[in-house]
Design a protein around this motif. Structure first.
Motif, PDB file in Angstrom:
ATOM      1  N   LYS A  57     106.932  59.407  63.315  1.00 32.14           N
ATOM      2  CA  LYS A  57     108.182  59.885  63.914  1.00 32.14           C
ATOM      3  C   LYS A  57     108.967  58.699  64.466  1.00 32.14           C
ATOM      4  N   GLY A  58     110.266  58.735  64.256  1.00 28.85           N
ATOM      5  CA  GLY A  58     111.127  57.664  64.725  1.00 28.85           C
ATOM      6  C   GLY A  58     111.004  56.387  63.906  1.00 28.85           C
ATOM      7  N   GLY A  59     110.227  56.441  62.825  1.00 30.66           N
ATOM      8  CA  GLY A  59     110.014  55.252  62.009  1.00 30.66           C
ATOM      9  C   GLY A  59     109.083  54.237  62.655  1.00 30.66           C
ATOM     10  N   TYR A  60     108.468  54.653  63.770  1.00 25.73           N
ATOM     11  CA  TYR A  60     107.571  53.745  64.483  1.00 25.73           C
ATOM     12  C   TYR A  60     106.421  53.285  63.607  1.00 25.73           C
ATOM     13  N   CYS A  61     105.893  52.122  63.954  1.00 28.88           N
ATOM     14  CA  CYS A  61     104.623  51.661  63.402  1.00 28.88           C
ATOM     15  C   CYS A  61     103.605  52.770  63.677  1.00 28.88           C
ATOM     16  N   GLY A  62     102.793  53.110  62.687  1.00 31.00           N
ATOM     17  CA  GLY A  62     101.836  54.203  62.847  1.00 31.00           C
ATOM     18  C   GLY A  62     100.817  53.970  63.946  1.00 31.00           C
ATOM     19  N   ALA A  63     100.342  52.737  64.081  1.00 28.07           N
ATOM     20  CA  ALA A  63      99.376  52.414  65.133  1.00 28.07           C
ATOM     21  C   ALA A  63     100.027  52.604  66.503  1.00 28.07           C
ATOM     22  N   TYR A  64     101.251  52.126  66.632  1.00 28.54           N
ATOM     23  CA  TYR A  64     102.007  52.283  67.883  1.00 28.54           C
ATOM     24  C   TYR A  64     102.221  53.763  68.190  1.00 28.54           C
ATOM     25  N   TYR A  65     102.620  54.526  67.190  1.00 26.98           N
ATOM     26  CA  TYR A  65     102.860  55.955  67.377  1.00 26.98           C
ATOM     27  C   TYR A  65     101.578  56.675  67.821  1.00 26.98           C
ATOM     28  N   GLU A 113     106.363  42.976  73.165  1.00 23.34           N
ATOM     29  CA  GLU A 113     106.299  41.534  73.441  1.00 23.34           C
ATOM     30  C   GLU A 113     105.563  40.801  72.329  1.00 23.34           C
ATOM     31  N   LYS A 114     104.508  41.418  71.811  1.00 26.11           N
ATOM     32  CA  LYS A 114     103.676  40.772  70.791  1.00 26.11           C
ATOM     33  C   LYS A 114     104.214  40.979  69.372  1.00 26.11           C
ATOM     34  N   SER A 115     104.722  42.170  69.097  1.00 26.41           N
ATOM     35  CA  SER A 115     105.146  42.480  67.728  1.00 26.41           C
ATOM     36  C   SER A 115     106.641  42.256  67.505  1.00 26.41           C
ATOM     37  N   GLU A 116     107.392  42.179  68.572  1.00 25.41           N
ATOM     38  CA  GLU A 116     108.845  42.019  68.577  1.00 25.41           C
ATOM     39  C   GLU A 116     109.597  43.282  68.182  1.00 25.41           C
ATOM     40  N   HIS A 117     109.008  44.134  67.387  1.00 26.60           N
ATOM     41  CA  HIS A 117     109.671  45.354  66.919  1.00 26.60           C
ATOM     42  C   HIS A 117     108.731  46.541  67.071  1.00 26.60           C
ATOM     43  N   LEU A 118     109.311  47.740  67.017  1.00 27.71           N
ATOM     44  CA  LEU A 118     108.508  48.950  67.148  1.00 27.71           C
ATOM     45  C   LEU A 118     108.454  49.774  65.866  1.00 27.71           C
ATOM     46  N   THR A 119     109.458  49.609  65.005  1.00 22.41           N
ATOM     47  CA  THR A 119     109.459  50.402  63.777  1.00 22.41           C
ATOM     48  C   THR A 119     108.780  49.638  62.652  1.00 22.41           C
ATOM     49  N   CYS A 120     108.164  50.388  61.805  1.00 23.46           N
ATOM     50  CA  CYS A 120     107.474  49.803  60.650  1.00 23.46           C
ATOM     51  C   CYS A 120     108.457  48.993  59.807  1.00 23.46           C
ATOM     52  N   PHE A 121     109.626  49.549  59.560  1.00 20.68           N
ATOM     53  CA  PHE A 121     110.613  48.848  58.737  1.00 20.68           C
ATOM     54  C   PHE A 121     110.984  47.504  59.340  1.00 20.68           C
ATOM     55  N   ASP A 122     111.301  47.486  60.631  1.00 24.20           N
ATOM     56  CA  ASP A 122     111.702  46.235  61.277  1.00 24.20           C
ATOM     57  C   ASP A 122     110.583  45.204  61.262  1.00 24.20           C
ATOM     58  N   ILE A 123     109.370  45.659  61.476  1.00 20.59           N
ATOM     59  CA  ILE A 123     108.229  44.733  61.468  1.00 20.59           C
ATOM     60  C   ILE A 123     108.075  44.134  60.076  1.00 20.59           C
ATOM     61  N   ARG A 124     108.130  44.975  59.060  1.00 24.51           N
ATOM     62  CA  ARG A 124     107.967  44.489  57.687  1.00 24.51           C
ATOM     63  C   ARG A 124     109.165  43.650  57.234  1.00 24.51           C
ATOM     64  N   PHE A 125     110.377  44.119  57.531  1.00 24.29           N
ATOM     65  CA  PHE A 125     111.589  43.428  57.102  1.00 24.29           C
ATOM     66  C   PHE A 125     111.689  42.039  57.712  1.00 24.29           C
ATOM     67  N   ASN A 126     111.237  41.918  58.935  1.00 27.08           N
ATOM     68  CA  ASN A 126     111.312  40.641  59.641  1.00 27.08           C
ATOM     69  C   ASN A 126     110.033  39.821  59.496  1.00 27.08           C
ATOM     70  N   TYR A 127     109.186  40.220  58.564  1.00 26.88           N
ATOM     71  CA  TYR A 127     107.928  39.522  58.300  1.00 26.88           C
ATOM     72  C   TYR A 127     107.128  39.319  59.582  1.00 26.88           C
ATOM     73  N   GLY A 128     107.046  40.409  60.331  1.00 25.68           N
ATOM     74  CA  GLY A 128     106.270  40.372  61.567  1.00 25.68           C
ATOM     75  C   GLY A 128     104.781  40.417  61.263  1.00 25.68           C
ATOM     76  N   MET A 129     104.068  41.055  62.099  1.00 22.35           N
ATOM     77  CA  MET A 129     102.614  41.127  61.974  1.00 22.35           C
ATOM     78  C   MET A 129     102.193  41.992  60.797  1.00 22.35           C
ATOM     79  N   SER A 130     101.017  41.722  60.286  1.00 19.65           N
ATOM     80  CA  SER A 130     100.451  42.563  59.233  1.00 19.65           C
ATOM     81  C   SER A 130      99.996  43.882  59.851  1.00 19.65           C
ATOM     82  N   CYS A 131      99.832  44.876  59.010  1.00 23.16           N
ATOM     83  CA  CYS A 131      99.359  46.172  59.494  1.00 23.16           C
ATOM     84  C   CYS A 131      97.988  46.042  60.163  1.00 23.16           C
TER      85      CYS A 131
END
Length: 127
Positions: free
Chosen positions: A57-65, A87-105
């Motif tokens: 829901k909300g496009g959040y990272c599944g672990a975060y959700y 603070e650690k991931s910089e983003h909360l949505t899966c799309f933003d994390i992936r698009f910005n080459y953030g952390m791996s799943c």
């Protein structure tokens, strides 16, 4: 079981994340790691199959959700968890994390389990 042999919640989550026999997604892995503390049924874990791969829901990272769902009755912990996660991931949505080459799943599952244990050390016995 002695404290030395006790697996952390992170170890448990990572043991189930995308690994046989269950091949749990990120949300399911978090639910599985905290299953006993929150009295989560296997059916509830199965239900969380729909929240992986950017579909929470909300496009959040599944672990975060999944963590938000576990903490939904504890607003003070939800706020602290969310602050630390971002603070650690910089983003909360899966799309933003992936698009910005953030952390791996895998690293997001690790981060989530670690933070859940940190914000409430009693999680190893009862959250």
């Amino acid at each position: 079981m002695s404290q030395l042999n006790k697996k952390s919640k992170t170890d448990i989550a990572l043991a189930y994340f995308h690994k046989p026999p269950s091949f749990y997604n990120c949300a399911q892995s978090i639910y599985k790691a905290f299953q006993k503390e929150f009295d989560i049924s296997n059916d509830e874990i199965s239900e969380f199959a729909k929240y992986g791969n950017g579909k929470a829901k909300g496009g959040y990272c599944g672990a975060y959700y999944a963590a938000l769902e576990l903490l939904k009755d504890k607003p003070e912990l939800t706020e602290e968890f969310s602050k630390r996660f971002q603070e650690k991931s910089e983003h909360l949505t899966c799309f933003d994390i992936r698009f910005n080459y953030g952390m791996s799943c895998k690293n997001l599952v690790k981060l989530t389990a670690d933070l859940l244990e940190e914000i409430n050390p009693s999680s190893s016995t009862n959250l």
